[in-house]
Design a protein around this motif. Structure first.
Motif, PDB file in Angstrom:
ATOM      1  N   ARG A 333      59.601 -56.643   6.178  1.00  0.00           N
ATOM      2  CA  ARG A 333      58.702 -56.338   5.070  1.00  0.00           C
ATOM      3  C   ARG A 333      59.402 -55.311   4.198  1.00  0.00           C
ATOM      4  N   ALA A 334      58.969 -55.232   2.948  1.00  0.00           N
ATOM      5  CA  ALA A 334      59.640 -54.322   2.016  1.00  0.00           C
ATOM      6  C   ALA A 334      58.705 -53.213   1.572  1.00  0.00           C
ATOM      7  N   LEU A 335      59.207 -52.006   1.612  1.00  0.00           N
ATOM      8  CA  LEU A 335      58.599 -50.920   0.873  1.00  0.00           C
ATOM      9  C   LEU A 335      59.384 -50.859  -0.438  1.00  0.00           C
ATOM     10  N   VAL A 336      58.740 -51.299  -1.501  1.00  0.00           N
ATOM     11  CA  VAL A 336      59.409 -51.363  -2.807  1.00  0.00           C
ATOM     12  C   VAL A 336      58.931 -50.179  -3.630  1.00  0.00           C
ATOM     13  N   THR A 337      59.847 -49.322  -3.985  1.00  0.00           N
ATOM     14  CA  THR A 337      59.448 -48.115  -4.696  1.00  0.00           C
ATOM     15  C   THR A 337      60.243 -47.989  -5.984  1.00  0.00           C
ATOM     16  N   ASP A 338      59.671 -47.316  -6.963  1.00  0.00           N
ATOM     17  CA  ASP A 338      60.383 -47.110  -8.225  1.00  0.00           C
ATOM     18  C   ASP A 338      60.136 -45.692  -8.713  1.00  0.00           C
ATOM     19  N   ILE A 339      61.113 -45.178  -9.442  1.00  0.00           N
ATOM     20  CA  ILE A 339      60.961 -43.919 -10.153  1.00  0.00           C
ATOM     21  C   ILE A 339      61.527 -44.109 -11.552  1.00  0.00           C
TER      22      ILE A 339
END
Length: 457
Positions: A333-339
């Motif tokens: 599974r992916a923890l998709v994060t952005d900044i």
């Protein structure tokens, strides 16, 4: 059964368009990211604004939580029923209400997707530019203030929504904004609703700004030996005011994922993917100028084309990046994060993130819309190893701290949802409490998407 009185009244209103079947609940209890399944108690499919208003009047009377649902593509758990209750699926409210080509605007229902809208606009010479990658619903895009690959030129939903029809928690229907291109009249309620993630009201119609289809479009790709050189090229491109329509970055790990997933043969190095819009001669001159910048920063030859099939193939790669990366670790599974940071601080943020990922136990390709300082890390975790999810959350935490220290934001486009609520106080200070005050004023029973975005009452 939770909320029995509310569900009985909703069943009388909607008949078969209210479902409590397990398949429907399960389908509306999943997200694209790492959050565990969170099924609601029921799913409703309204067809009119009047039905949405009556749904909210019923739910307000019984303190039943209500969560809006578009295409279900959000990455921070926005549309999950964290407190149970009702999910309102807008799939049946998917019509174009009016296209006004002479004014370059249109009015649509929230369940319409951006791709469906652009198919209908082809013969008008106009298009809607906001492209978050997924074929998201326009109502969901407004609720999350979406942006994407074309933001660097055309702006985000904030810049392309002229007005909204919104049903408030008590069933009142309000209309925000107008079709005028500017206004000095009162509070900007349109801006308030954009990015409110369904915590202040449910959007039932949108008036959108349209743009002229460019006479010529060119797209291309180039590789760099070092990530920092690619980022430096992006920064200089922006500073030179080259009007890129898209300027995307992928790292070496993402290039490798493209090769495995799509059968292409990219060098396993960092790449920039760009697109230019304009008159044919202008596009060619700008492509040459960008190619010169690439060479100055040590990049390989910039290969570009105006052929539609080649451009489509390039952007299909980019739009499928998430699935290509997931395929690199089957079962993950992916923890998709952005900044998002100021463009001048982009190189520092990317380099520090890359080093942080390399030092940890979780793989995480980096990619993003670097033309506006926004990038993502797709952190792949084994769902059977909770320590990996904790490591990924720690990495996300350090990314956000880094972004805030550099004058940026915890999220450039994914939004807050459940995943980033803990960072709101650090980013907004007392402003976050003001958001909570607005929420309580408009939704005193806290029925609209509770547990998201704002402080708990």
């Amino acid at each position: 059964m939770p909320f029995p009185d509310a569900l009985e009244a909703l069943s009388s209103l909607l008949g078969e368009r209210l479902s409590r079947s397990n398949p429907d609940l399960e389908a509306h209890g999943r997200s694209e990211s790492h959050f565990p399944p969170t099924p609601p108690d029921a799913v409703a499919w309204p067809e009119t604004t009047g039905e949405v208003a009556e749904i909210l009047r019923i739910c307000a009377a019984h303190a039943c939580p209500v969560v809006g649902w578009g295409a279900g593509t959000s990455l921070e758990g926005h549309a999950l029923a964290a407190r149970g209750g009702l999910v309102v699926d807008f799939a049946r409210m998917d019509r174009i209400l009016e296209i006004r080509a002479e004014d370059m605007d249109c009015t649509v229902q929230p369940g319409l997707t951006r791709e469906a809208l652009n198919r209908e606009l082809r013969d008008t010479g106009l298009f809607f530019p906001v492209d978050p990658g997924a074929n998201a619903s326009l109502g969901g895009m407004a609720a999350t203030r979406a942006s994407g690959t074309t933001t660097v030129r055309y702006g985000s939903m904030r810049d392309n929504v002229l007005g909204l029809e919104v049903v408030l928690a008590d069933g009142r229907v309000i209309r925000t904004g107008s079709r005028a291109r500017k206004s000095a009249s009162g509070y900007d309620l349109t801006a308030l609703m954009l990015g409110s993630e369904g915590t202040l009201g449910l959007i039932t119609a949108l008036t959108l700004r349209l743009h002229g289809q460019p006479e010529a479009v060119a797209a291309g790709i180039c590789a760099f030996d070092r990530m920092e050189d690619a980022v430096a090229c992006v920064i200089e491109t922006i500073q030179c005011a080259l009007p890129m329509a898209r300027i995307e970055f992928v790292d070496a790990a993402t290039a490798a994922a493209f090769n495995a997933y799509a059968g292409v043969d990219l060098p396993e190095r960092p790449h920039l993917l760009v697109e230019l819009h304009g008159a044919p001669a202008t596009v060619e001159a700008e492509a040459d100028s960008f190619g010169a910048l690439v060479a100055e920063h040590g990049g390989a030859a910039f290969r570009w084309s105006r052929k539609a099939e080649e451009r489509s193939a390039l952007w299909a790669l980019r739009h499928n990046a998430y699935y290509a990366i997931l395929a690199q670790r089957p079962g993950a599974r992916a923890l998709v994060t952005d900044i998002c940071v100021p463009v001048s601080r982009l190189a520092k943020a990317v380099e520090a993130t890359r080093a942080d990922i390399a030092a940890g136990p979780v793989p995480g390709p980096i990619l993003g819309h670097v033309g506006d300082g926004n990038f993502h890390a797709v952190l792949l975790v084994d769902p059977d190893r909770p320590e990996e999810l904790e490591a990924a959350k720690g990495l996300q935490h350090r990314m956000v701290e880094r972004a805030l220290a550099l004058g940026g934001t915890a999220t450039g486009e994914h939004g807050v949802g459940m995943g980033k609520t803990s960072y709101m106080a650090a980013e907004h200070g007392e402003g976050w409490q003001v958001m909570g005050t607005l929420k309580r004023a408009l939704d005193p029973r806290n029925i609209l998407n509770p547990g998201k975005l704002v402080p708990e009452p």
